[in-house]
Scaffold this active site. Sequence first.
Site, mmCIF file in Angstrom:
data_model
loop_
_atom_site.group_PDB
_atom_site.id
_atom_site.type_symbol
_atom_site.label_atom_id
_atom_site.label_comp_id
_atom_site.label_asym_id
_atom_site.label_seq_id
_atom_site.Cartn_x
_atom_site.Cartn_y
_atom_site.Cartn_z
ATOM 1 N N ILE A 155 0.849 -1.207 0.000
ATOM 2 C CA ILE A 155 0.000 0.000 0.000
ATOM 3 C C ILE A 155 0.882 1.253 0.000
ATOM 4 C CG2 ILE A 155 -1.771 1.310 1.259
ATOM 5 C CD1 ILE A 155 -2.916 -1.412 2.191
ATOM 6 N N HIS A 207 -13.315 4.022 8.753
ATOM 7 C CA HIS A 207 -12.585 2.816 8.339
ATOM 8 C C HIS A 207 -13.157 2.238 7.035
ATOM 9 C CE1 HIS A 207 -9.908 -0.642 10.041
ATOM 10 N NE2 HIS A 207 -9.796 -0.534 8.725
ATOM 11 N N SER A 233 -3.937 3.186 8.259
ATOM 12 C CA SER A 233 -3.383 1.877 8.635
ATOM 13 C C SER A 233 -4.175 1.273 9.797
ATOM 14 C CB SER A 233 -1.893 2.004 8.953
ATOM 15 O OG SER A 233 -1.669 2.836 10.088
ATOM 16 N N ARG A 234 -3.747 1.511 11.012
ATOM 17 C CA ARG A 234 -4.488 1.086 12.185
ATOM 18 C C ARG A 234 -4.458 2.222 13.204
ATOM 19 N NH1 ARG A 234 -6.651 -2.084 9.486
ATOM 20 N NH2 ARG A 234 -6.684 -4.361 9.687
ATOM 21 N N GLU A 257 -11.524 2.494 17.960
ATOM 22 C CA GLU A 257 -12.698 2.541 17.095
ATOM 23 C C GLU A 257 -13.710 1.463 17.488
ATOM 24 O OE1 GLU A 257 -10.412 2.191 13.358
ATOM 25 O OE2 GLU A 257 -11.731 0.547 12.858
HETATM 26 C C1 DGY Z 1 -7.728 -4.319 6.194
HETATM 27 O O1 DGY Z 1 -8.047 -5.143 5.333
HETATM 28 O O2 DGY Z 1 -6.874 -4.541 7.048
HETATM 29 C C2 DGY Z 1 -8.407 -3.014 6.140
HETATM 30 O O3 DGY Z 1 -8.160 -2.240 7.249
HETATM 31 C C3 DGY Z 1 -9.886 -3.190 5.919
HETATM 32 O O4 DGY Z 1 -10.395 -1.969 5.535
#
Ligand code: DGY
Length: 328
Positions: free
Chosen positions: A157, A285, A237-238, A267
Site C-alpha cells: 500500500i 474505516h 493503517s491502524r 474505534e
Molecule cells: C484491512 O483489510 O486490514 C483493512 O483495514 C480493511 O479496511
Amino acid sequence: MVKIFVTRNLPGEAIAKLKKKHTVQIYPKDKVIPRKKLLKGVKWCDVLLCLLTDKIDKEVIDANPNLKMISNYAVGFNNIDVKYATEKGIPITNTPGQAIVDAVAEHTFALMLAVSKRVVEADTFTRKKKYRGWSPTLLMGTELTGKTLGIIGLGRIGTGVAERAGHGLGMKVIYHDVRRDKKFEKKYKAQFVPLNKLLKNSDFITLHVPLLKSTRHLIGAKELKMMKKTSFLINTSRGPVVDEKALVSALKKRQIAGAGLDVYEFEPKLAPGLTRLQNVVLTPHIASATIEARSEMAWDAVNNILAVLSGKKAAKTVNPEVYKKNNK
Ligand code: DGY
C-alpha cells in the site's frame, strides 16, 4: 462436508461458491458478532471466516481444539493472536489483493486532498448557504504538487501511494521502513530517511505500517512536535499507531496543519474533541470499501479456505511457519 462459520455477510458472490461445496453458517445480523455467538460459532465449525472487528484470542482459539484454519477478511490481522494460533498449528490467511492496495492508496489521497483543500469545510459552508460570491481568500488550502510526502511503512500500500504521488502529483517521496528498498528508491526517485528526518521534512505524512508492539503510538506527542506546522498527517493503517489524544491536542494547538483519519485508536469510539476540529477529515474505516476491493477480499478469503481444505498451502498465509510443524 466441512462446516464453515462466517461472522458477517460479505459482499459479492464468493460465499455462494463456498455454499455449493460446504455447510456454511453466517451470523445473520449486519453488526459485529457478539462474543457469545462468536464462541458458539467457533465451537460448531471446522473453519472460521472472520473480520478485523472479531477478536480472535486464546479463548476463541481454545473454544475448538479441532479448528482447521482461520480465514481473516482483511489485510491486517492484529485482531488475531497469531502466535497462539501458530502454536496450536492453525493456519491463518488474509486478503492482500491488488484491489485493496488500490482502494487504500486512493483513499489516502482522498483524505490528503480533502484535508489540504478543505473540501469538507467548503462543502458544509456551501450547503449552509454561506457562499456570497468569489473571493481571493475564501477557504484557501494547500497544494500537493511539488510537496514532500513522507511514507512510513513501505509495504504494497505504501508503494501504491508512492507511485501515485510521484508519477501523478509530482510529489517528492521520502520514506521510512524497517528495511530499505533500493529498487523502490530508484524507480520512484525516493529517498530513505530515518524517522525523525521524515517527521521534520515532510509536508504530508502517511502511515502504512501494520499494528505491532513496535508500531503502537509510533506517532505520539514527541513525534507530532517534530512535524512542520504546515504539515498534514494521514492514517489509513491502524488507529493505535497514532496516540489519538496527543493528535487532538496537536491539532487544537495548530501544532500541525491538519489530519485525515480513516482509523481510530479505540474505534468505533473517537477521542474526545476530535469531531469538533475543523482541520481534520474523518472517515469510518472505509479505505478498502470499494466494490472492487471488498468483493476481491471475499474471493480471497474463500479461495484461501478452498486451498487449505484441498490440502494445499493458501497463497495468502500469514503464518507459513505453521506448515513446518503442522499436520493440519
Ligand atoms: C484491512 O483489510 O486490514 C483493512 O483495514 C480493511 O479496511
